[in-house]
Write a protein that holds these residues in place. Structure first.
Motif, PDB file in Angstrom:
ATOM      1  N   GLN A 169      -7.015  -9.934   8.782  1.00 21.76           N
ATOM      2  CA  GLN A 169      -5.823  -9.278   9.332  1.00 21.76           C
ATOM      3  C   GLN A 169      -4.633  -9.655   8.456  1.00 21.76           C
TER       4      GLN A 169
ATOM      5  N   LYS B 249      -8.365  -0.700   9.500  1.00 20.14           N
ATOM      6  CA  LYS B 249      -7.536  -0.206  10.604  1.00 20.14           C
ATOM      7  C   LYS B 249      -6.067  -0.542  10.320  1.00 20.14           C
ATOM      8  N   PHE B 250      -5.214   0.474  10.461  1.00 24.92           N
ATOM      9  CA  PHE B 250      -3.774   0.274  10.266  1.00 24.92           C
ATOM     10  C   PHE B 250      -3.072   0.324  11.615  1.00 24.92           C
ATOM     11  N   SER B 251      -2.085  -0.556  11.781  1.00 29.83           N
ATOM     12  CA  SER B 251      -1.221  -0.507  12.957  1.00 29.83           C
ATOM     13  C   SER B 251       0.224  -0.679  12.479  1.00 29.83           C
ATOM     14  N   LYS B 252       1.144  -0.744  13.414  1.00 32.96           N
ATOM     15  CA  LYS B 252       2.560  -0.803  13.048  1.00 32.96           C
ATOM     16  C   LYS B 252       2.879  -2.046  12.228  1.00 32.96           C
ATOM     17  N   HIS B 253       2.243  -3.172  12.573  1.00 29.82           N
ATOM     18  CA  HIS B 253       2.616  -4.433  11.933  1.00 29.82           C
ATOM     19  C   HIS B 253       1.518  -5.055  11.068  1.00 29.82           C
ATOM     20  N   THR B 254       0.290  -4.592  11.219  1.00 31.73           N
ATOM     21  CA  THR B 254      -0.811  -5.255  10.506  1.00 31.73           C
ATOM     22  C   THR B 254      -1.820  -4.253   9.963  1.00 31.73           C
ATOM     23  N   THR B 255      -2.622  -4.759   9.016  1.00 36.09           N
ATOM     24  CA  THR B 255      -3.791  -4.038   8.511  1.00 36.09           C
ATOM     25  C   THR B 255      -5.009  -4.925   8.745  1.00 36.09           C
ATOM     26  N   THR B 256      -6.044  -4.370   9.372  1.00 33.73           N
ATOM     27  CA  THR B 256      -7.267  -5.123   9.655  1.00 33.73           C
ATOM     28  C   THR B 256      -8.395  -4.576   8.801  1.00 33.73           C
TER      29      THR B 256
ATOM     30  N   ARG C 109      -5.229   0.254   1.049  1.00 28.05           N
ATOM     31  CA  ARG C 109      -6.574   0.407   1.581  1.00 28.05           C
ATOM     32  C   ARG C 109      -7.619   0.177   0.486  1.00 28.05           C
TER      33      ARG C 109
ATOM     34  N   GLU D 162       1.462  -3.176   5.924  1.00 27.90           N
ATOM     35  CA  GLU D 162       0.496  -2.152   5.534  1.00 27.90           C
ATOM     36  C   GLU D 162      -0.033  -2.470   4.152  1.00 27.90           C
TER      37      GLU D 162
END
Length: 292
Positions: free
Chosen positions: A38, A70-77, A45, A42
């Protein structure tokens, strides 16, 4: 020890990431080892099947292939696994193996997938068919029949006899050092012996052989080439039947513990089934699953 202990090499290059969480799942059997990263913000990829080598300090976790982001507002997993599940290992096949051995079967399949092979069962096989099964399914079933552990790690196919007497590494954990622990005793039947029954086509009569001694007796009926094969199958079936009468799990502050090794816990010896390492800004913790 925290996130600074994590070292990542992507496609041969050492990379530095703003990690918020790192997890590493180490599995004993056919379930694939995996890592999850995590990253803050961003992150670019990674390409599908990009290769990553992961280390916790000097401990080598293994080689993994990226398969999900997986992208979200604050993190990339980022998730990566030790087996390329989209590859030929999952392709259904029809194949006969004759006058061979388990070791040779494993080496042939490993070679077909450009994998190294480490196998320690030289048990002879007169005939076995792979009928509409992938190589993963076929080897998993073979490992269950012969009480072995099958897995693919670090580009190596592993097929090893599942015997605690063959395991060299033992970890000792004091229950008072654990954050939590749990033991479950099942009422599963413990067999003292196993009888293999088969029909001898040459002599046209039913034969049997028993391994172990006493009741209760597990009965195994199948087609066997000869008495040696029946004895081996009966021995493996007895070992498999008596697994898992005690299962447990524990959580403890992070340390190097590997799946497949032995665990000395509460004055009993178990085998470690899986270890989940979780490292974040709060520290390093592990969860261990084990059974007798």
């Amino acid at each position: 020890m925290g996130l600074k202990a994590i070292k990542l090499i992507v496609n041969g290059k050492n990379v530095s990431l703003d990690l918020e969480n790192f997890s590493y799942k180490d599995e004993k059997g056919v379930l694939s080892d995996s890592i999850t990263l995590q990253v803050a913000g961003e992150f670019e990829r990674p390409k599908y099947k990009d290769e990553i080598k992961a280390y916790i300090d000097d401990f080598y976790c293994g080689i993994f292939l990226f398969y999900n982001v997986k992208f979200s507002k604050h993190t990339t997993t980022i998730e990566a696994t030790a087996i390329n599940f989209s590859g030929d290992l999952k392709e259904k096949k029809f194949k006969d193996f004759k006058d061979t051995s388990i070791d040779k079967i494993c080496k042939e399949i490993a070679s077909n997938h450009s994998l190294d092979c480490k196998a320690n069962l030289d048990t002879n096989i007169s005939h076995i068919s792979q009928i509409n099964q992938s190589d993963l399914e076929f080897l998993k079933k073979l490992s269950q029949d012969y009480n072995a552990t099958f897995s693919v790690k670090n580009n190596t196919l592993l097929f090893l006899k599942d015997s605690k007497s063959d395991i060299q590494t033992t970890y000792t954990i004091d229950e008072n050092e654990c954050e939590n622990w749990e033991l479950e005793y099942t009422n599963k039947t413990l067999f003292n012996s196993c009888k293999a029954v088969w029909h001898d086509t040459k002599e046209n009569k039913t034969k049997s052989i028993t391994v172990g001694n006493g009741n209760p007796i597990k009965t195994l009926e199948a087609k066997f080439k000869d008495e040696d094969e029946a004895k081996q199958k009966a021995k493996s079936a007895l070992e498999v039947a008596n697994k898992g009468t005690i299962k447990g799990n524990l959580s403890i502050y992070g340390q190097i513990i590997e799946a497949g090794a032995k665990l000395n816990f509460k004055n009993q010896i178990f085998q470690i089934i899986s270890v989940n390492h979780s490292i974040n800004t709060s520290g390093w913790n592990i969860e261990v699953e084990f059974e007798n």
